[in-house]
Write a protein that holds these residues in place. Structure first.
Motif, PDB file in Angstrom:
ATOM      1  N   TYR A 233       0.832  -1.200   0.000  1.00  0.00           N
ATOM      2  CA  TYR A 233       0.000   0.000   0.000  1.00  0.00           C
ATOM      3  C   TYR A 233       0.873   1.259   0.000  1.00  0.00           C
ATOM      4  N   TYR A 234       1.870   1.306   0.878  1.00  0.00           N
ATOM      5  CA  TYR A 234       2.717   2.501   0.963  1.00  0.00           C
ATOM      6  C   TYR A 234       3.601   2.651  -0.275  1.00  0.00           C
ATOM      7  N   GLU A 235       3.966   1.540  -0.878  1.00  0.00           N
ATOM      8  CA  GLU A 235       4.699   1.632  -2.146  1.00  0.00           C
ATOM      9  C   GLU A 235       3.822   2.254  -3.226  1.00  0.00           C
ATOM     10  N   LYS A 236       2.557   1.828  -3.260  1.00  0.00           N
ATOM     11  CA  LYS A 236       1.644   2.322  -4.297  1.00  0.00           C
ATOM     12  C   LYS A 236       1.423   3.827  -4.183  1.00  0.00           C
ATOM     13  N   ILE A 237       1.408   4.322  -2.924  1.00  0.00           N
ATOM     14  CA  ILE A 237       1.215   5.761  -2.761  1.00  0.00           C
ATOM     15  C   ILE A 237       2.569   6.481  -2.696  1.00  0.00           C
ATOM     16  N   GLN A 238       3.641   5.749  -3.018  1.00  0.00           N
ATOM     17  CA  GLN A 238       5.003   6.263  -3.155  1.00  0.00           C
ATOM     18  C   GLN A 238       5.589   6.814  -1.856  1.00  0.00           C
ATOM     19  N   ASN A 239       5.158   6.250  -0.751  1.00  0.00           N
ATOM     20  CA  ASN A 239       5.763   6.591   0.531  1.00  0.00           C
ATOM     21  C   ASN A 239       6.778   5.482   0.851  1.00  0.00           C
ATOM     22  N   TYR A 240       7.942   5.567   0.193  1.00  0.00           N
ATOM     23  CA  TYR A 240       8.907   4.476   0.262  1.00  0.00           C
ATOM     24  C   TYR A 240       9.619   4.392   1.617  1.00  0.00           C
ATOM     25  N   ASP A 241       9.762   5.528   2.277  1.00  0.00           N
ATOM     26  CA  ASP A 241      10.384   5.489   3.605  1.00  0.00           C
ATOM     27  C   ASP A 241       9.528   4.680   4.582  1.00  0.00           C
ATOM     28  N   LYS A 242       8.213   4.917   4.556  1.00  0.00           N
ATOM     29  CA  LYS A 242       7.307   4.166   5.425  1.00  0.00           C
ATOM     30  C   LYS A 242       7.283   2.693   5.017  1.00  0.00           C
ATOM     31  N   ALA A 243       7.294   2.452   3.720  1.00  0.00           N
ATOM     32  CA  ALA A 243       7.291   1.067   3.234  1.00  0.00           C
ATOM     33  C   ALA A 243       8.543   0.338   3.711  1.00  0.00           C
ATOM     34  N   TYR A 244       9.685   1.015   3.640  1.00  0.00           N
ATOM     35  CA  TYR A 244      10.933   0.392   4.093  1.00  0.00           C
ATOM     36  C   TYR A 244      10.901   0.135   5.598  1.00  0.00           C
ATOM     37  N   GLU A 245      10.390   1.083   6.348  1.00  0.00           N
ATOM     38  CA  GLU A 245      10.298   0.923   7.804  1.00  0.00           C
ATOM     39  C   GLU A 245       9.464  -0.316   8.166  1.00  0.00           C
ATOM     40  N   LEU A 246       8.347  -0.470   7.472  1.00  0.00           N
ATOM     41  CA  LEU A 246       7.473  -1.630   7.725  1.00  0.00           C
ATOM     42  C   LEU A 246       8.111  -2.929   7.244  1.00  0.00           C
ATOM     43  N   ALA A 247       8.833  -2.854   6.126  1.00  0.00           N
ATOM     44  CA  ALA A 247       9.509  -4.045   5.603  1.00  0.00           C
ATOM     45  C   ALA A 247      10.591  -4.533   6.557  1.00  0.00           C
ATOM     46  N   LYS A 248      11.303  -3.594   7.143  1.00  0.00           N
ATOM     47  CA  LYS A 248      12.329  -3.962   8.114  1.00  0.00           C
ATOM     48  C   LYS A 248      11.697  -4.616   9.341  1.00  0.00           C
ATOM     49  N   GLU A 249      10.587  -4.054   9.778  1.00  0.00           N
ATOM     50  CA  GLU A 249       9.876  -4.620  10.926  1.00  0.00           C
ATOM     51  C   GLU A 249       9.359  -6.024  10.616  1.00  0.00           C
ATOM     52  N   LEU A 250       8.827  -6.212   9.401  1.00  0.00           N
ATOM     53  CA  LEU A 250       8.332  -7.522   8.982  1.00  0.00           C
ATOM     54  C   LEU A 250       9.463  -8.540   8.943  1.00  0.00           C
ATOM     55  N   TYR A 251      10.602  -8.119   8.418  1.00  0.00           N
ATOM     56  CA  TYR A 251      11.768  -9.009   8.343  1.00  0.00           C
ATOM     57  C   TYR A 251      12.236  -9.428   9.736  1.00  0.00           C
ATOM     58  N   GLU A 252      12.218  -8.483  10.662  1.00  0.00           N
ATOM     59  CA  GLU A 252      12.660  -8.803  12.025  1.00  0.00           C
ATOM     60  C   GLU A 252      11.680  -9.722  12.747  1.00  0.00           C
ATOM     61  N   LEU A 253      10.386  -9.567  12.444  1.00  0.00           N
ATOM     62  CA  LEU A 253       9.376 -10.409  13.085  1.00  0.00           C
ATOM     63  C   LEU A 253       9.314 -11.801  12.472  1.00  0.00           C
ATOM     64  N   TYR A 254       9.464 -11.882  11.140  1.00  0.00           N
ATOM     65  CA  TYR A 254       9.327 -13.160  10.431  1.00  0.00           C
ATOM     66  C   TYR A 254      10.522 -13.374   9.498  1.00  0.00           C
ATOM     67  N   PRO A 255      11.699 -13.625  10.053  1.00  0.00           N
ATOM     68  CA  PRO A 255      12.903 -13.750   9.208  1.00  0.00           C
ATOM     69  C   PRO A 255      12.854 -14.930   8.237  1.00  0.00           C
ATOM     70  N   GLU A 256      11.951 -15.901   8.458  1.00  0.00           N
ATOM     71  CA  GLU A 256      11.837 -17.052   7.561  1.00  0.00           C
ATOM     72  C   GLU A 256      10.792 -16.836   6.461  1.00  0.00           C
ATOM     73  N   TYR A 257      10.095 -15.723   6.500  1.00  0.00           N
ATOM     74  CA  TYR A 257       9.041 -15.435   5.520  1.00  0.00           C
ATOM     75  C   TYR A 257       9.695 -14.877   4.259  1.00  0.00           C
ATOM     76  N   GLN A 258       9.791 -15.716   3.226  1.00  0.00           N
ATOM     77  CA  GLN A 258      10.596 -15.373   2.064  1.00  0.00           C
ATOM     78  C   GLN A 258      10.068 -14.153   1.325  1.00  0.00           C
ATOM     79  N   ASP A 259       8.745 -14.030   1.191  1.00  0.00           N
ATOM     80  CA  ASP A 259       8.182 -12.856   0.507  1.00  0.00           C
ATOM     81  C   ASP A 259       8.550 -11.576   1.254  1.00  0.00           C
ATOM     82  N   GLY A 260       8.547 -11.653   2.587  1.00  0.00           N
ATOM     83  CA  GLY A 260       8.936 -10.495   3.379  1.00  0.00           C
ATOM     84  C   GLY A 260      10.411 -10.177   3.235  1.00  0.00           C
TER      85      GLY A 260
END
Length: 284
Positions: A233-260
């Protein structure tokens, strides 16, 4: 003299009561048979293992239940066919509940081959399990006819039917089946994720964001998928900083989730390149 000899050689009448002898032998056989059956139950732990497995099943401790049911099946016991059938039925149901559909198919097939179960009902469950296995393998076209055949008996299948139609870009039938599921069972995180994905795909971002937020506040089953859609959603509205922040959080929570992981790596590269570009000195 001759008359006395004839009388002497005449056969004596037997005093054995064959009826009583037969009754005695039958009684002995029954006692021996009963003793063998009782001894079989005493020596075997099948009943105890089954009862323990059932207790774990009722508490939704499915891994422990499967272990105990497997132990029960491994125990030898006379006249245990019905017990073994019930054990396998519980195992198949656990596999259905935990989405291990191939295993469920195997159990239903074994029941059909080895026991005198209700062939029609078990056969139906085997078909449904196979259809759900096809669904899990993204063979939606193969799964759909069977799911639609049995959905009146098992309304929870509306959820899977809706997803089959979603995969075919048939939004009308997708919504129709999802709504039938919702009418009976209500929303869950899976449905919120499906609706969010649909609205992102057609660019209706406000609707998508609403379903994402509702999904994140519901059950935990599809949290990582909903978080990934929030990033999208944040990528689509071009808020890449927020998207990256959430992606980092997702990676830390689910490091085995390949899509994340893939999304995090993509955004990390994008943000890093952006920072490099911003920090470049102005050339004169």
């Amino acid at each position: 003299m001759a008359g006395r000899n004839r009388r002497r050689h005449r056969k004596r009448k037997s005093n054995i009561d064959f009826g009583k002898v037969f009754f005695f032998l039958v009684t002995c056989l029954v006692i021996v048979f009963a003793a063998v059956v009782i001894l079989s139950k005493i020596i075997s732990h099948k009943d105890r293992y089954f009862d323990e497995g059932l207790a774990f099943y009722q508490n939704a401790e499915y891994d422990k239940a499967l272990d105990r049911f497997a132990d029960a099946l491994s125990e030898k016991q006379i006249f245990s066919q019905n017990k073994d059938k019930n054990t396998r039925l519980y195992m198949a149901d656990i596999y259905m509940k935990t989405a291990n559909y191939d295993k469920a198919v195997e159990e239903y097939d074994t029941i059909l081959q080895q026991t005198s179960a209700d062939k029609k009902n078990v056969g139906k469950m085997k078909e449904i399990a196979q259809a759900l296995a096809d669904f899990s393998d993204s063979n939606y076209a193969g799964a759909l006819p069977v799911l639609e055949q049995y959905v009146k008996d098992y309304p929870e299948l509306y959820l899977y039917i809706g997803t089959c139609y979603a995969s075919m870009n048939d939004a009308e039938h997708m919504f129709e089946n999802y709504e039938k599921y919702i009418d009976k069972y209500g929303y869950n995180s899976y449905l919120y994720a499906q609706y969010a994905a649909y609205y992102i795909s057609i660019g209706e971002m406000d609707n998508a964001y609403g379903y994402i937020n509702n999904g994140l506040a519901s059950d935990n089953t599809f949290q990582k998928e909903l978080r990934l859609q929030e990033i999208s959603y944040y990528e689509k509205i071009q808020n890449y900083d927020k998207a990256y922040e959430l992606a980092k959080e997702l990676y830390e929570l689910y490091p085995e989730y390949q899509d994340g992981v893939d999304e995090y790596n993509f955004l990390y590269t994008r943000v890093s390149l952006s920072l490099i570009h911003i920090s470049e000195p102005t050339r004169h």
